[in-house]
Design a protein around this motif. Structure first.
Motif, PDB file in Angstrom:
ATOM      1  N   PHE A  10      22.429   8.656  16.552  1.00 32.95           N
ATOM      2  CA  PHE A  10      21.521   8.610  15.399  1.00 32.95           C
ATOM      3  C   PHE A  10      20.367   7.615  15.756  1.00 32.95           C
ATOM      4  O   PHE A  10      20.454   6.807  16.395  1.00 32.95           O
ATOM      5  CB  PHE A  10      22.298   8.025  14.146  1.00 32.95           C
ATOM      6  CG  PHE A  10      23.485   8.657  13.601  1.00 32.95           C
ATOM      7  CD1 PHE A  10      23.245   9.646  12.620  1.00 32.95           C
ATOM      8  CD2 PHE A  10      24.607   8.470  14.159  1.00 32.95           C
ATOM      9  CE1 PHE A  10      24.460  10.475  12.013  1.00 32.95           C
ATOM     10  CE2 PHE A  10      25.763   9.112  13.848  1.00 32.95           C
ATOM     11  CZ  PHE A  10      25.834   9.979  12.777  1.00 32.95           C
ATOM     12  N   ASP A  11      19.191   7.952  15.130  1.00 36.35           N
ATOM     13  CA  ASP A  11      17.916   7.020  15.365  1.00 36.35           C
ATOM     14  C   ASP A  11      18.373   5.837  14.230  1.00 36.35           C
ATOM     15  O   ASP A  11      18.756   6.028  13.163  1.00 36.35           O
ATOM     16  CB  ASP A  11      16.944   7.610  14.754  1.00 36.35           C
ATOM     17  CG  ASP A  11      16.505   8.700  15.668  1.00 36.35           C
ATOM     18  OD1 ASP A  11      16.830   8.667  16.948  1.00 36.35           O
ATOM     19  OD2 ASP A  11      15.762  10.046  15.308  1.00 36.35           O
ATOM     20  N   LEU A  12      18.095   4.546  14.790  1.00 38.27           N
ATOM     21  CA  LEU A  12      18.535   3.594  14.021  1.00 38.27           C
ATOM     22  C   LEU A  12      17.350   3.087  13.138  1.00 38.27           C
ATOM     23  O   LEU A  12      16.337   3.222  13.627  1.00 38.27           O
ATOM     24  CB  LEU A  12      18.897   2.316  15.004  1.00 38.27           C
ATOM     25  CG  LEU A  12      20.044   2.493  15.916  1.00 38.27           C
ATOM     26  CD1 LEU A  12      20.232   1.373  16.663  1.00 38.27           C
ATOM     27  CD2 LEU A  12      21.349   2.872  15.110  1.00 38.27           C
ATOM     28  N   GLU A  13      17.618   2.985  11.892  1.00 37.06           N
ATOM     29  CA  GLU A  13      16.408   2.850  11.010  1.00 37.06           C
ATOM     30  C   GLU A  13      16.004   1.269  10.902  1.00 37.06           C
ATOM     31  O   GLU A  13      16.910   0.421  11.330  1.00 37.06           O
ATOM     32  CB  GLU A  13      17.054   3.108   9.424  1.00 37.06           C
ATOM     33  CG  GLU A  13      17.341   4.527   9.354  1.00 37.06           C
ATOM     34  CD  GLU A  13      18.182   4.790   8.367  1.00 37.06           C
ATOM     35  OE1 GLU A  13      18.114   6.050   7.929  1.00 37.06           O
ATOM     36  OE2 GLU A  13      19.297   4.030   7.779  1.00 37.06           O
ATOM     37  N   ASP A  14      14.836   1.147  10.335  1.00 38.36           N
ATOM     38  CA  ASP A  14      14.233  -0.316  10.570  1.00 38.36           C
ATOM     39  C   ASP A  14      14.617  -1.258   9.455  1.00 38.36           C
ATOM     40  O   ASP A  14      15.128  -0.557   8.564  1.00 38.36           O
ATOM     41  CB  ASP A  14      12.621  -0.177  10.401  1.00 38.36           C
ATOM     42  CG  ASP A  14      11.925   0.604  11.478  1.00 38.36           C
ATOM     43  OD1 ASP A  14      12.632   0.276  12.730  1.00 38.36           O
ATOM     44  OD2 ASP A  14      11.040   0.947  11.231  1.00 38.36           O
ATOM     45  N   ASP A  15      14.610  -2.472   9.639  1.00 41.84           N
ATOM     46  CA  ASP A  15      15.038  -3.328   8.486  1.00 41.84           C
ATOM     47  C   ASP A  15      14.017  -3.732   7.520  1.00 41.84           C
ATOM     48  O   ASP A  15      12.771  -4.252   7.973  1.00 41.84           O
ATOM     49  CB  ASP A  15      15.567  -4.659   9.125  1.00 41.84           C
ATOM     50  CG  ASP A  15      16.232  -5.679   8.379  1.00 41.84           C
ATOM     51  OD1 ASP A  15      15.642  -5.722   7.118  1.00 41.84           O
ATOM     52  OD2 ASP A  15      16.767  -6.667   8.735  1.00 41.84           O
ATOM     53  N   PRO A  16      13.891  -3.384   6.328  1.00 40.02           N
ATOM     54  CA  PRO A  16      13.066  -3.375   5.306  1.00 40.02           C
ATOM     55  C   PRO A  16      12.596  -4.945   5.071  1.00 40.02           C
ATOM     56  O   PRO A  16      11.354  -5.096   4.840  1.00 40.02           O
ATOM     57  CB  PRO A  16      13.697  -2.810   3.977  1.00 40.02           C
ATOM     58  CG  PRO A  16      14.830  -3.257   4.282  1.00 40.02           C
ATOM     59  CD  PRO A  16      15.281  -2.687   5.729  1.00 40.02           C
ATOM     60  N   ARG A  17      13.393  -5.660   5.432  1.00 38.35           N
ATOM     61  CA  ARG A  17      13.092  -7.338   5.506  1.00 38.35           C
ATOM     62  C   ARG A  17      11.887  -7.641   6.510  1.00 38.35           C
ATOM     63  O   ARG A  17      11.612  -8.648   6.473  1.00 38.35           O
ATOM     64  CB  ARG A  17      14.399  -8.231   5.682  1.00 38.35           C
ATOM     65  CG  ARG A  17      15.316  -7.851   4.643  1.00 38.35           C
ATOM     66  CD  ARG A  17      16.632  -8.420   4.874  1.00 38.35           C
ATOM     67  NE  ARG A  17      17.398  -7.833   6.076  1.00 38.35           N
ATOM     68  CZ  ARG A  17      18.457  -8.129   6.268  1.00 38.35           C
ATOM     69  NH1 ARG A  17      19.395  -8.880   5.435  1.00 38.35           N
ATOM     70  NH2 ARG A  17      19.297  -7.556   7.291  1.00 38.35           N
ATOM     71  N   THR A  18      11.892  -6.773   7.485  1.00 39.85           N
ATOM     72  CA  THR A  18      10.774  -6.990   8.373  1.00 39.85           C
ATOM     73  C   THR A  18       9.515  -6.333   8.392  1.00 39.85           C
ATOM     74  O   THR A  18       8.436  -6.557   9.051  1.00 39.85           O
ATOM     75  CB  THR A  18      11.377  -6.982   9.682  1.00 39.85           C
ATOM     76  OG1 THR A  18      11.458  -5.454   9.900  1.00 39.85           O
ATOM     77  CG2 THR A  18      12.724  -7.319   9.853  1.00 39.85           C
ATOM     78  N   LEU A  19       9.536  -5.671   7.251  1.00 39.18           N
ATOM     79  CA  LEU A  19       8.264  -4.832   7.088  1.00 39.18           C
ATOM     80  C   LEU A  19       7.476  -5.058   5.758  1.00 39.18           C
ATOM     81  O   LEU A  19       7.906  -5.672   4.863  1.00 39.18           O
ATOM     82  CB  LEU A  19       8.725  -3.282   6.885  1.00 39.18           C
ATOM     83  CG  LEU A  19       9.476  -2.482   7.954  1.00 39.18           C
ATOM     84  CD1 LEU A  19      10.185  -1.349   7.254  1.00 39.18           C
ATOM     85  CD2 LEU A  19       8.965  -2.561   9.136  1.00 39.18           C
ATOM     86  N   SER A  20       6.320  -4.684   6.067  1.00 38.20           N
ATOM     87  CA  SER A  20       5.353  -4.744   4.635  1.00 38.20           C
ATOM     88  C   SER A  20       5.934  -3.681   3.400  1.00 38.20           C
ATOM     89  O   SER A  20       6.800  -2.934   3.873  1.00 38.20           O
ATOM     90  CB  SER A  20       4.028  -4.411   4.866  1.00 38.20           C
ATOM     91  OG  SER A  20       3.834  -3.005   5.177  1.00 38.20           O
ATOM     92  N   ALA A  21       5.342  -3.939   2.328  1.00 37.20           N
ATOM     93  CA  ALA A  21       5.708  -3.052   1.262  1.00 37.20           C
ATOM     94  C   ALA A  21       5.459  -1.549   1.634  1.00 37.20           C
ATOM     95  O   ALA A  21       6.011  -0.458   1.155  1.00 37.20           O
ATOM     96  CB  ALA A  21       5.081  -3.674  -0.065  1.00 37.20           C
ATOM     97  N   ALA A  22       4.023  -1.330   2.144  1.00 34.64           N
ATOM     98  CA  ALA A  22       3.850   0.053   2.539  1.00 34.64           C
ATOM     99  C   ALA A  22       4.563   0.540   3.619  1.00 34.64           C
ATOM    100  O   ALA A  22       5.091   1.581   3.511  1.00 34.64           O
ATOM    101  CB  ALA A  22       2.176  -0.050   3.084  1.00 34.64           C
TER     102      ALA A  22
END
Length: 278
Positions: free
Chosen positions: A238-250
């Protein structure tokens, strides 16, 4: 609660489900409910789209915190081993005093994962009593194999496409599995289950988290993504999904849209495979 005992593990493998499991406190569950309802208030007026119920752990930091809480992962490691992915997650919500049901179905119908080792952890963010429409399981039905899910639409069903198991099944041994706020129910991907209407005065809110061991494969035509929550992904299926805690709202919204769009295609493809769609 840490890891399941051997007796609890044996009961899960015998029956295809185990409940209740004490994992979270009532106050913790209420805080996550508050987070969910704050998110809901940011959405456009009207019915909530499926995309705003699914894979929110890819978008919302609080949902990511929930799916990788160490106490919950300790429980899942007892069944899945040390390397664990989240394939998807879904908020199953029945509003108070409404007729919505979940018809008899098997989760495996919609996912295309093999072997059949996916386990759903259903986290109650409100009371899931019999009155509120808790889940009902047929013990041992996870050994029946994959069943056909028919084209007939059932009124009030919140199943994908409002479809359900189409072949005759024996429901005489079905057992309700009520759980309290903060408790968790575990069930195998092939167990037949449903849930009745919510006749209580509160929302029935469950967060179904689809945990899989990292060695599982997806059999659809598209490469899928998943979230690594414990251990190491040694397989790369599987492609591993990003951690939303490291991302901007957009960036959170964009990551969620990508992940959900691919998941939605997978979901439709798997429904067609088992006769759900005409």
């Amino acid at each position: 609660m840490t890891k399941l005992s051997q007796a609890e593990i044996d009961a899960f493998h015998r029956d295809g489900y185990y409940a209740p499991v004490d994992v979270f406190g009532v106050d913790e569950a209420r805080r996550w409910r508050a987070d969910l309802e704050a998110f809901e208030r940011t959405l456009p007026p009207g019915p909530v789209s499926a995309g705003n119920r699914r894979k929110l752990h890819v978008r919302c930091p609080w949902a990511r915190d929930l799916v990788e809480d160490p106490r919950l992962l300790d429980v899942m490691e007892s069944l899945l081993g040390p390397d664990i992915l989240v394939f998807t997650s879904t908020f199953f919500i029945k509003e108070p005093n409404t007729d919505a049901i979940t018809a008899w179905h098997q989760d495996a119908t919609y996912f295309g994962l093999s072997p059949y080792e996916h386990v759903t952890a259903w986290v109650a963010l409100s009371e899931a009593s019999i009155e509120a429409g808790c889940m009902e399981f047929i013990p041992g039905s996870h050994r029946w194999g994959q069943l056909a899910h028919g084209r007939e639409t059932l009124p009030g069903a919140i199943n994908a496409g409002a479809r359900s198991i189409s072949q005759p099944i024996d429901t005489s041994t079905a057992i309700f599995a009520p759980i309290g706020t903060g408790q968790v129910s575990l069930h195998h991907t092939l167990i037949a289950h449903n849930s009745p209407p919510n006749r209580s005065n509160d929302r029935r809110i469950g967060f179904g988290i689809s945990y899989i061991p990292a060695h599982l494969r997806h059999g659809g035509s598209r490469r899928m993504s998943a979230t690594l929550v414990r251990g190491v992904d040694r397989h790369g299926h599987f492609d591993l999904e990003d951690d939303p805690r490291t991302l901007s709202a957009a960036a959170q919204a964009e990551a969620h849209e990508r992940a959900y769009a691919t998941y939605r295609e997978c979901h439709a493809e798997q429904q067609a495979r088992y006769g759900v769609l005409g």
